[in-house]
Design an enzyme around this catalytic site. Sequence first.
Site, PDB file in Angstrom:
ATOM      1  N   LYS A 117       0.753  -1.216   0.030  1.00 56.52           N
ATOM      2  CA  LYS A 117       0.093  -0.140  -0.119  1.00 56.52           C
ATOM      3  C   LYS A 117       1.005   1.332  -0.017  1.00 56.52           C
ATOM      4  CE  LYS A 117      -0.202  -0.153   5.123  1.00 56.52           C
ATOM      5  NZ  LYS A 117      -0.765  -0.585   6.338  1.00 56.52           N
ATOM      6  N   ARG A 121     -10.988   0.257  14.307  1.00 54.00           N
ATOM      7  CA  ARG A 121     -10.968   0.855  12.976  1.00 54.00           C
ATOM      8  C   ARG A 121     -11.889   0.351  12.095  1.00 54.00           C
ATOM      9  NH1 ARG A 121      -5.246   1.253   9.852  1.00 54.00           N
ATOM     10  NH2 ARG A 121      -5.517  -0.827   9.417  1.00 54.00           N
ATOM     11  N   TYR A 173      15.257  32.661   0.384  1.00 58.96           N
ATOM     12  CA  TYR A 173      14.050  33.588   0.917  1.00 58.96           C
ATOM     13  C   TYR A 173      14.596  33.959   2.262  1.00 58.96           C
ATOM     14  CZ  TYR A 173      11.345  32.030  -2.999  1.00 58.96           C
ATOM     15  OH  TYR A 173      10.611  31.458  -4.250  1.00 58.96           O
ATOM     16  N   MET A 231      10.236  25.477  -3.082  1.00 56.55           N
ATOM     17  CA  MET A 231       9.355  24.374  -3.778  1.00 56.55           C
ATOM     18  C   MET A 231      10.011  23.423  -4.670  1.00 56.55           C
ATOM     19  SD  MET A 231       6.047  24.958  -5.967  1.00 56.55           S
ATOM     20  CE  MET A 231       5.096  25.967  -5.147  1.00 56.55           C
TER      21      MET A 231
HETATM   22  C1  LIG Z   1      -0.141  -1.484   6.828  1.00 59.01           C
HETATM   23  C2  LIG Z   1      -0.388  -2.704   7.158  1.00 59.01           C
HETATM   24  C3  LIG Z   1       0.356  -4.066   7.547  1.00 59.01           C
HETATM   25  C4  LIG Z   1       1.817  -3.515   7.504  1.00 59.01           C
HETATM   26  O1  LIG Z   1       2.223  -3.053   8.550  1.00 59.01           O
HETATM   27  P1  LIG Z   1       3.834  -2.783   8.686  1.00 59.01           P
HETATM   28  O2  LIG Z   1       3.937  -2.238  10.136  1.00 59.01           O
HETATM   29  O3  LIG Z   1       4.438  -2.142   7.412  1.00 59.01           O
HETATM   30  O4  LIG Z   1       4.503  -4.271   8.516  1.00 59.01           O
HETATM   31  C5  LIG Z   1      -0.328  -5.035   8.102  1.00 59.01           C
HETATM   32  N1  LIG Z   1      -1.550  -5.275   8.089  1.00 59.01           N
HETATM   33  C6  LIG Z   1      -2.802  -4.034   7.869  1.00 59.01           C
HETATM   34  C7  LIG Z   1      -4.006  -3.992   7.851  1.00 59.01           C
HETATM   35  C8  LIG Z   1      -2.011  -3.034   7.426  1.00 59.01           C
HETATM   36  O5  LIG Z   1      -2.824  -1.862   7.454  1.00 59.01           O
END
Ligand SMILES: *Cc1c(COP(=O)(O)O)cnc(C)c1O
Length: 383
Positions: free
Chosen positions: A36, A135, A275, A323
């Site tokens: 992700k 969550r 700046y 920037m």
């Molecule tokens: C991001 C995530 C992981 C991985 O987490 P890390 O700390 O990067 O290993 C695992 N499970 C879920 C549901 C996540 O959102």
Amino acid sequence: MFQSSYIELSTSALQHNIRFIESLIGPDVTFSSVIKGNAYGHGIEQFAPLAQSCGISHFSVFSADEALRLQQALPRPATIVIMGYIDTPELEWAVAHDIEFFVFEPDRLAHAARAAKKVGKPARIHLELETGMNRTGFDAGNLPTAEKILQENSDYLTLAGICTHYAGAESHLNHERVLNQQKLFREKVTQLKARGFVPEMLHTACSAAMVTFPETHMNLVRVGIMQYGLWPSPEIYEKYLRQHPEPSNPLRRIISWKSRIMSLKQVYKGEYIGYGASFQAPQDMVLAIVPVGYAWGYSRSLSNQGQVLIRGKRASVAGIVNMNVMMVDVTEIPDVKKDDEVVLLGHQYDESITVASFAELSTQLNYELLTRLPLNIPRFVVD
Ligand SMILES: *Cc1c(COP(=O)(O)O)cnc(C)c1O
């Protein structure tokens, strides 16, 4: 065309990290590569095929759009699981392409069954349980509804997994809470199994849980940050070292971020740089202008603080990060020239700019810093 900066991914570092993670989980546990956040900034299109070439065949993404990018980037089939966002119209697409997804509310489960009927094959779902993160996840209130939908649509819903996520396994402060989550998860799974809901696999662990709580490995671990060569927190690294007194860090950073000197400028003692008045030259100086700024994810909070590597030496940011450019002090670097390589993150000769130092100076979590590297920085795979 020369890009103002670029990112390199190290194949050998990834191979090394995968071997290390596999040594922690053993041969019977599946390693799901969490990609992700654009593969934590490494780039889905570059990182995922590389991971696949290193033997990874299971990937976890946050959303349907990431799943699509992943599917298009991978040369060979792999298991893909969406852990978070998928909109109802996309469920049919997911089912048709054997893309699995977490389900954490009755609505989505019902929609998944409907989509599966339409496509004509079962949806592969992972039932996410609420255990204390608060969550997403079915809690005691809506789990019975889920069970009912599962039962009524058993031909169209395959229970690929039952899972949960820990609320901060990277810190000892959350120890009790995480232990409680584990206990609750086991209890709920036992109850579900007793009522005939037997999943293909159970999974709960992220990187921190994988290191700290081996009992959370179950059938699969969802590993993000550690495959990229970074510890989830300094605390987890310390904990690991206490148990495995080895002289060196078993993880290797995969990412490097580099640019080049765009221009050089001589300034004189007492002049202000860039700046405003945040930096006044204490002596005659030579500045290198680097074509990277906050638009590229180089935080403005690194103004007068950040360091880069040029010709194997550290050079400090002088003045405010703009920037698109920043100025660095190269007064003490002999023979410095326009077009010299500038390392923003990574090593050059014997020196190194770590993600940790960078993250601390810009008061970002290492996760945050990496995922904020913009999509449009080109990424290349190197040996
Ligand atoms: C991001 C995530 C992981 C991985 O987490 P890390 O700390 O990067 O290993 C695992 N499970 C879920 C549901 C996540 O959102």
